[in-house]
Motif scaffolding. Structure first.
Motif, PDB file in Angstrom:
ATOM      1  N   ALA A  21       0.825  -1.217   0.000  1.00 39.77           N
ATOM      2  CA  ALA A  21       0.000   0.000   0.000  1.00 39.77           C
ATOM      3  C   ALA A  21       0.859   1.267   0.000  1.00 39.77           C
ATOM      4  N   GLU A  22       2.129   1.129   0.395  1.00 37.05           N
ATOM      5  CA  GLU A  22       3.000   2.322   0.447  1.00 37.05           C
ATOM      6  C   GLU A  22       3.830   2.511  -0.823  1.00 37.05           C
ATOM      7  N   LEU A  23       3.569   1.700  -1.846  1.00 33.29           N
ATOM      8  CA  LEU A  23       4.277   1.859  -3.127  1.00 33.29           C
ATOM      9  C   LEU A  23       3.518   2.831  -4.025  1.00 33.29           C
ATOM     10  N   ASP A  24       4.250   3.414  -4.998  1.00 37.34           N
ATOM     11  CA  ASP A  24       3.604   4.309  -5.968  1.00 37.34           C
ATOM     12  C   ASP A  24       3.549   3.712  -7.367  1.00 37.34           C
ATOM     13  N   GLY A  25       4.381   2.711  -7.643  1.00 38.39           N
ATOM     14  CA  GLY A  25       4.377   2.123  -8.979  1.00 38.39           C
ATOM     15  C   GLY A  25       5.209   0.850  -9.032  1.00 38.39           C
ATOM     16  N   ILE A  26       5.069   0.128 -10.142  1.00 36.81           N
ATOM     17  CA  ILE A  26       5.792  -1.139 -10.334  1.00 36.81           C
ATOM     18  C   ILE A  26       6.489  -1.103 -11.690  1.00 36.81           C
ATOM     19  N   LEU A  55       7.506   6.069 -15.515  1.00 38.14           N
ATOM     20  CA  LEU A  55       6.270   6.340 -14.774  1.00 38.14           C
ATOM     21  C   LEU A  55       6.069   7.849 -14.609  1.00 38.14           C
ATOM     22  N   VAL A  56       7.173   8.571 -14.336  1.00 32.02           N
ATOM     23  CA  VAL A  56       7.074  10.030 -14.172  1.00 32.02           C
ATOM     24  C   VAL A  56       6.602  10.672 -15.481  1.00 32.02           C
ATOM     25  N   ARG A  57       7.046  10.091 -16.602  1.00 30.64           N
ATOM     26  CA  ARG A  57       6.612  10.622 -17.908  1.00 30.64           C
ATOM     27  C   ARG A  57       5.173  10.233 -18.239  1.00 30.64           C
TER      28      ARG A  57
END
Ligand code: KG4
Ligand code: ZN
Length: 338
Positions: free
Chosen positions: A72-77, A316-318
């Protein structure tokens, strides 16, 4: 976007890592399969897939535990989806997709070589853009101009064997086991690199930035047929001579490309960048030609998932997102814009 889980399973390492901001490694777990493949002298694809299946969930769990965070504390994979052994790639990808499906986290596929190029960004002083990169692994040998994260131009590549393959096949021929690069590196330390005369291929500028290592392997085969497999000091001398033939070509072609492209910053990455003679040779060339050399620590040269998380962070940032239909691509070239 901050905390990215990276998963890597393209060959014989099952790896997971958590990296923040594409720069800070919170955890970095690698389960090697060397023992599984050693007796065969190379990676057996089906055995690799089976070992990945056994290892992948414990490795991802260990990465979460060591980082002290939950899904749950991740932002992406980020997951390696090309190139590599297709059955091996699919294990990491299915795991990544399952996590994305249950958590709703965004997911991206990462090209393995883009991962190798990103390992240096986990170091305190990474190279500025643009820079030159020599990628030397078990499957690839390429000179690449890196204009920005994911904006790369391949200048040249091997026309046959990769540098790591040359190390591994040479070691197999000498009965030294797998993976061969590490063993040759160790034995070569006490050997004379000038003891045996072996060919340096494609050094003429007419070959551009391409490489070839299959002729060197054949030369070693002829040498061993004529003299037998040596032992002791003679074996160390042969290993040092073989290693020198690979390293000299890599260093000479890299410094020529750096000069021609006008690039003063050069990174070396991929498993063969762990080689002590290549590291020393590149640093010496940089000092002579006035370019700065950047090489990740040995454990981040060989396959790991921290580099995949770092590369995936920029995608992911893009705003790049893969669907759950993300596919494995066993032989995809390094994309010009990854
Ligand atoms: O990047 P990597 O872990 O996997 C691929 O993407 O292929 O590279 C593995 C290759 C193997 O061929 C291995 O023999 C070579 O890197 N290698 C080395 C050394 N450590 C690993 N080659 C020479 N010297 C080393 N110290
Ligand atoms: Zn690799």
């Amino acid at each position: 976007m901050n905390r990215v889980l990276g998963i890597e399973s393209s060959c014989d390492e099952t790896a997971a890592a958590i990296v923040e901001g594409g720069r800070v490694v919170r955890s970095d777990v690698v389960a090697s399969q060397n023992e599984v493949h050693a007796r065969y002298g190379g990676v057996v694809p089906e055995l690799a897939s089976r070992a990945h299946i056994l290892n992948v969930v414990p490795v991802v769990q260990a990465a979460l535990d060591r980082a002290g965070c939950t899904l749950a504390e991740l932002d992406g994979i980020a997951v390696t989806n090309a190139p590599g052994l297709v059955g091996a790639l699919l294990v990491g990808m299915q795991t990544a997709k399952a996590i994305a499906w249950v958590t709703g986290l965004p997911i991206v596929g990462v090209h393995h070589l883009q991962g190798h190029l990103s390992a240096i960004y986990l170091e305190p002083e990474p190279p500025p853009m643009p820079h030159l990169a020599l990628i030397v692994s078990g499957g690839h040998t390429s000179l690449v101009r890196v204009n920005d994260h994911g904006d790369v131009v391949e200048l040249g590549r091997t026309r046959d064997d990769a540098a790591g393959e040359a190390f591994d096949k040479g070691a197999k021929l000498l009965g030294l086991g797998y993976p061969g690069g590490v063993v040759i590196d160790r034995l070569a330390r006490t050997g004379d690199p000038k003891a045996v005369d072996l060919p340096r291929s494609m050094l003429a500028s007419t070959h551009g930035d391409d490489f070839s290592f299959s002729g060197l392997k054949t030369a070693l085969l002829h040498h061993v047929r004529a003299t037998g497999i040596p032992e002791g000091q003679v074996l160390a001398d042969l290993c040092a001579s073989y290693q020198a033939a690979i390293v000299e070509v890599l260093v000479r072609k890299t410094r020529r490309a750096a000069r021609r492209e006008g690039l003063r910053h050069v990174q070396v990455c991929g498993g063969v960048a762990a080689n002590s003679a290549l590291r020393a040779g590149m640093l010496a060339a940089g000092a002579e030609d006035d370019f700065r050399v950047y090489i990740p620590p040995p454990a981040r040269c060989t396959d790991n998932a921290a580099m995949i998380a770092a590369a995936g962070y920029h995608l992911l940032v893009r705003g790049e997102r893969a669907g759950l239909d993300l596919d494995a691509s066993p032989s995809a070239p390094l994309p010009r814009r990854a």
